[in-house]
Scaffold this motif. Structure first.
Motif, PDB file in Angstrom:
ATOM      1  N   THR A 256     -21.818 -31.558  23.098  1.00 36.11           N
ATOM      2  CA  THR A 256     -20.517 -30.966  23.402  1.00 36.11           C
ATOM      3  C   THR A 256     -19.494 -31.252  22.308  1.00 36.11           C
ATOM      4  OG1 THR A 256     -19.877 -32.927  24.666  1.00 36.11           O
ATOM      5  CG2 THR A 256     -20.871 -31.105  25.890  1.00 36.11           C
TER       6      THR A 256
ATOM      7  N   ILE B 152     -17.097 -29.588  29.886  1.00 35.42           N
ATOM      8  CA  ILE B 152     -17.903 -28.367  29.799  1.00 35.42           C
ATOM      9  C   ILE B 152     -19.337 -28.697  30.181  1.00 35.42           C
ATOM     10  CG2 ILE B 152     -18.441 -28.661  27.334  1.00 35.42           C
ATOM     11  CD1 ILE B 152     -18.177 -25.573  27.094  1.00 35.42           C
TER      12      ILE B 152
ATOM     13  N   ALA C 198     -17.125 -26.530  23.603  1.00 34.07           N
ATOM     14  CA  ALA C 198     -18.370 -25.820  23.385  1.00 34.07           C
ATOM     15  C   ALA C 198     -19.533 -26.734  23.702  1.00 34.07           C
ATOM     16  CB  ALA C 198     -18.473 -25.338  21.937  1.00 34.07           C
TER      17      ALA C 198
ATOM     18  N   GLY D 224     -19.230 -21.466  24.945  1.00 36.29           N
ATOM     19  CA  GLY D 224     -17.955 -22.143  24.787  1.00 36.29           C
ATOM     20  C   GLY D 224     -16.808 -21.441  25.481  1.00 36.29           C
ATOM     21  N   TRP D 225     -15.701 -22.155  25.507  1.00 39.77           N
ATOM     22  CA  TRP D 225     -14.448 -21.627  26.047  1.00 39.77           C
ATOM     23  C   TRP D 225     -13.373 -21.721  24.971  1.00 39.77           C
ATOM     24  CZ3 TRP D 225     -14.097 -19.195  30.639  1.00 39.77           C
ATOM     25  CH2 TRP D 225     -15.126 -19.404  31.564  1.00 39.77           C
ATOM     26  N   HIS D 226     -12.640 -20.647  24.831  1.00 37.05           N
ATOM     27  CA  HIS D 226     -11.501 -20.586  23.929  1.00 37.05           C
ATOM     28  C   HIS D 226     -10.282 -20.180  24.750  1.00 37.05           C
ATOM     29  CE1 HIS D 226     -14.050 -20.335  20.131  1.00 37.05           C
ATOM     30  NE2 HIS D 226     -14.923 -20.239  21.117  1.00 37.05           N
TER      31      HIS D 226
ATOM     32  N   TYR E   6     -15.042 -30.937  21.910  1.00 33.00           N
ATOM     33  CA  TYR E   6     -13.789 -30.653  22.614  1.00 33.00           C
ATOM     34  C   TYR E   6     -12.615 -30.637  21.642  1.00 33.00           C
ATOM     35  CZ  TYR E   6     -16.251 -31.775  26.975  1.00 33.00           C
ATOM     36  OH  TYR E   6     -17.121 -31.783  28.027  1.00 33.00           O
TER      37      TYR E   6
ATOM     38  N   VAL F 162     -25.186 -21.505  21.709  1.00 32.70           N
ATOM     39  CA  VAL F 162     -23.919 -22.166  22.013  1.00 32.70           C
ATOM     40  C   VAL F 162     -23.129 -21.348  23.043  1.00 32.70           C
ATOM     41  CG1 VAL F 162     -21.758 -23.059  21.062  1.00 32.70           C
ATOM     42  CG2 VAL F 162     -23.846 -23.114  19.685  1.00 32.70           C
TER      43      VAL F 162
ATOM     44  N   LEU G 203     -10.512 -22.912  19.971  1.00 35.71           N
ATOM     45  CA  LEU G 203     -11.642 -23.456  20.701  1.00 35.71           C
ATOM     46  C   LEU G 203     -11.162 -24.568  21.628  1.00 35.71           C
ATOM     47  CD1 LEU G 203     -14.733 -23.741  21.171  1.00 35.71           C
ATOM     48  CD2 LEU G 203     -14.704 -25.419  19.312  1.00 35.71           C
TER      49      LEU G 203
END
Length: 117
Positions: free
Chosen positions: A57, A69, A50, A35-37, A59, A33, A47
């Motif tokens: 995905t 993403i 991801a 992701g962006w946090h 969101y 995985v 979060l």
């Protein structure tokens, strides 16, 4: 040693767009995985989005329809395309990756995104 290098942060006007990138290096194992946090001072890290290796995905509700993403498995890179940005999107954005088979998870150093006129 795994390293995550983020780029793309900066100042953007409301309604504008920005693309974040995060490249992982230092491990030969595949990434599960990515992701962006994001986090603001005094608040918990949350979060944003991801994506699994297979492309599934997830969101956070407030970014659905505005953020996308994606990832390039060959480059071990994850992207976050942010459109229609709002002042409330202002935060430090952190990249996070989780390797398969319990090989650990890692955070980037964070990149500031400021949405302001």
């Amino acid at each position: 040693q795994v390293q995550l290098v983020e780029s793309g942060g900066g100042l953007v006007q409301p309604g504008g767009s920005r693309r974040l990138s995060c490249a992982a290096s230092g491990s030969s194992f595949p990434i599960n995985v990515m992701g962006w946090h994001r986090q603001n001072p005094g608040k918990q890290r949350e979060l944003v989005a991801a994506i699994t290796r297979g492309g599934s995905t997830n969101y956070e509700d407030s970014v659905k329809g505005r953020f996308t993403i994606s990832r390039d498995n060959a480059k071990n890179t994850v992207y976050l395309q942010m459109n229609s940005l709002k002042p409330e999107d202002t935060a430090v954005y952190y990249c996070h990756v989780e390797y398969f088979w319990g090989r650990g998870d890692y955070w980037g150093q964070g990149t500031q995104v400021t949405v302001s006129s």
